[in-house]
Design a protein around this motif. Structure first.
Motif, PDB file in Angstrom:
ATOM      1  N   UNK A   1     -54.172 -89.242 108.742  1.00  0.00           N
ATOM      2  CA  UNK A   1     -53.286 -88.523 109.434  1.00  0.00           C
ATOM      3  C   UNK A   1     -52.209 -89.466 109.826  1.00  0.00           C
ATOM      4  N   UNK A   2     -52.714 -90.893 111.054  1.00  0.00           N
ATOM      5  CA  UNK A   2     -51.238 -91.336 111.134  1.00  0.00           C
ATOM      6  C   UNK A   2     -50.696 -91.502 110.072  1.00  0.00           C
ATOM      7  N   UNK A   3     -51.191 -92.202 108.350  1.00  0.00           N
ATOM      8  CA  UNK A   3     -50.329 -92.917 107.456  1.00  0.00           C
ATOM      9  C   UNK A   3     -49.365 -91.374 107.300  1.00  0.00           C
ATOM     10  N   UNK A   4     -50.219 -90.684 107.309  1.00  0.00           N
ATOM     11  CA  UNK A   4     -49.233 -89.755 106.444  1.00  0.00           C
ATOM     12  C   UNK A   4     -47.833 -89.456 107.771  1.00  0.00           C
ATOM     13  N   UNK A   5     -47.981 -89.861 108.994  1.00  0.00           N
ATOM     14  CA  UNK A   5     -47.344 -89.084 109.511  1.00  0.00           C
ATOM     15  C   UNK A   5     -46.383 -89.878 109.345  1.00  0.00           C
ATOM     16  N   UNK A   6     -46.576 -92.262 108.987  1.00  0.00           N
ATOM     17  CA  UNK A   6     -46.071 -93.252 108.418  1.00  0.00           C
ATOM     18  C   UNK A   6     -45.322 -92.830 107.421  1.00  0.00           C
TER      19      UNK A   6
ATOM     20  N   UNK B   1     -46.722 -97.800 119.464  1.00  0.00           N
ATOM     21  CA  UNK B   1     -46.857 -96.846 118.602  1.00  0.00           C
ATOM     22  C   UNK B   1     -47.928 -97.380 117.894  1.00  0.00           C
ATOM     23  N   UNK B   2     -48.602 -98.498 117.759  1.00  0.00           N
ATOM     24  CA  UNK B   2     -49.567 -98.945 116.725  1.00  0.00           C
ATOM     25  C   UNK B   2     -51.166 -98.124 117.668  1.00  0.00           C
ATOM     26  N   UNK B   3     -51.223 -98.776 119.168  1.00  0.00           N
ATOM     27  CA  UNK B   3     -51.991 -97.888 119.222  1.00  0.00           C
ATOM     28  C   UNK B   3     -52.632 -96.283 120.126  1.00  0.00           C
ATOM     29  N   UNK B   4     -50.639 -95.254 119.987  1.00  0.00           N
ATOM     30  CA  UNK B   4     -51.082 -94.438 119.662  1.00  0.00           C
ATOM     31  C   UNK B   4     -51.374 -93.615 118.750  1.00  0.00           C
ATOM     32  N   UNK B   5     -51.373 -94.446 117.613  1.00  0.00           N
ATOM     33  CA  UNK B   5     -51.270 -93.769 115.860  1.00  0.00           C
ATOM     34  C   UNK B   5     -53.219 -94.585 115.709  1.00  0.00           C
ATOM     35  N   UNK B   6     -53.211 -95.345 116.524  1.00  0.00           N
ATOM     36  CA  UNK B   6     -55.369 -96.165 116.020  1.00  0.00           C
ATOM     37  C   UNK B   6     -55.067 -96.139 115.118  1.00  0.00           C
TER      38      UNK B   6
END
Length: 401
Positions: free
Chosen positions: A99-104, A249-254
């Protein structure tokens, strides 16, 4: 193939991915590549190749399970990054949340993430067509930028000065969008050169940070980076602010691990904008120039990490010269004949990598897909670097037939 030999699937086989494939082979891994371009040069360096699109989640997952891979890597490939994350999540391999990589990887999702979490972000909107945009056009002040939501390498970007130019810009953006969507965003006036480069994350923390100052060949295309200079000459507070924002941002996106390609703008009010956070190492030999400048090997770190090893930084050094990665390009269409280097700049060359062969078609420099080659340079001082780079288009010429 023996049972003891670990298997790594690398998504793609472009020229920029060859150093990654070569390093993995040197570590004794059985390297498999896949994409829908069997003629890509990287495949001949691998042990095995499959004609499977790197953006087809289910097909790559099926292939990965069949091959019983131990790791998967989308090195220097933005479109493949979500696929790698999807496979690692489904197979329990080292990686980041899908999910996080898709956001990025999709600009409208990324801008929404930034806005929702109170990062600086340009005013923007995501749309499917001109009619949709027209309903929201009053929210925008010109000029604006029009971009495909899911393209990389600066492809499909236009600056638009009024509503009547939008149709052409939208069609151009959609041409480079897999999902056929685009964003329109506020144009930000830059106080400094745009920053571009790579960071590396391990165990959720930034362990390496190398952003350089970007330069563009504005006579050909002002939106496509033509070079990155290291070290950055921007004030230290800028980099400190960027690191703080990136870590948040890294923390929020895990986010847990890997190389990330970063683009940052500082506006005239000294506000920092994280324009891009690509979930993969940069192209245009960015990891290679970082290694030359600092001895930090992000190619090695990327392969090691996706194979479950802790990345090591050995003998890191301060950047004590001036390093540049330069995208060799043409200002017109034609067929490639040769690249001519002036004697004045030849003594500063660390490496020149050509991406095309004699007789191949060359396109005017409108995106990373138009790259002729990449030159890596080391200059002794800032004066020499500036003298060379201010005249680089005359010192390195692409000869066409």
């Amino acid at each position: 193939m023996t049972d003891r030999q670990k298997r790594l699937l690398i998504l793609g086989g472009s020229p920029f991915q060859i150093p990654c494939i070569e390093y993995a082979k040197s570590k004794g891994y059985y390297v498999i590549t896949c994409d829908y371009c069997p003629d890509n040069p990287g495949h001949k360096y691998a042990d095995e190749y499959y004609n499977v699109s790197t953006t087809n989640l289910q097909s790559v997952l099926k292939l990965s399970r069949k091959l019983e891979i131990d790791g998967i890597l989308a090195y220097a490939s933005d479109p493949a990054a979500p696929t790698a994350a999807y496979v690692t999540e489904k197979m329990g391999l080292p990686g980041n949340p899908y999910k996080s990589v898709k956001i990025l990887s999709e600009k409208d999702l990324y801008r929404s993430f930034l806005r929702q979490n109170n990062f600086n972000t340009p005013w923007y909107g995501g749309f499917n067509n001109l009619k949709e945009f027209a309903k929201s056009s009053s929210q925008f002040s010109y000029p604006v930028l029009v971009k495909p939501v899911d393209s990389s390498g600066s492809k499909g970007i236009s600056a638009v000065n009024n509503f009547w130019e939008m149709d052409k810009a939208i069609n151009y953006a959609i041409k480079f969008s897999r999902s056929k969507r685009f964003i329109v965003e506020e144009f930000i006036e830059k106080k400094y050169p745009q920053l571009d480069g790579d960071i590396f994350v391990y165990d959720g923390k930034i362990i390496a940070y190398y952003l350089g100052d970007q330069r563009n060949d504005v006579a050909v295309n002002p939106f496509v980076p033509s070079s990155i200079n290291y070290p950055s000459l921007l004030p230290q507070w800028v980099h400190d602010t960027i690191k703080t924002d990136l870590q948040r941002a890294i923390d929020l996106l895990k986010i847990k691990m890997g190389g990330f390609n970063i683009e940052v703008i500082v506006n005239e009010n000294d506000e920092v904008y994280l324009i891009e956070m690509g979930a993969r190492n940069g192209g245009n030999c960015i990891p290679e120039i970082i290694k030359c400048a600092s001895n930090v090997d992000m190619i090695k770190m990327s392969v090691d990490t996706c194979m479950g090893l802790e990345p090591s930084i050995l003998e890191q050094k301060l950047i004590d010269s001036f390093y540049t990665t330069y995208v060799i390009h043409s200002n017109k269409d034609g067929y490639f004949k040769s690249v001519e280097l002036d004697d004045v700049i030849s003594k500063y060359v660390l490496d020149v990598k050509l991406m095309v062969q004699e007789g191949e078609e060359v396109l005017k420099f409108n995106g990373s897909n138009c790259t002729v080659g990449v030159g890596l340079f080391e200059f002794p001082d800032l004066q020499v670097r500036d003298k060379m780079m201010n005249n680089i288009e005359q010192l390195i010429k692409v000869e066409l037939e």
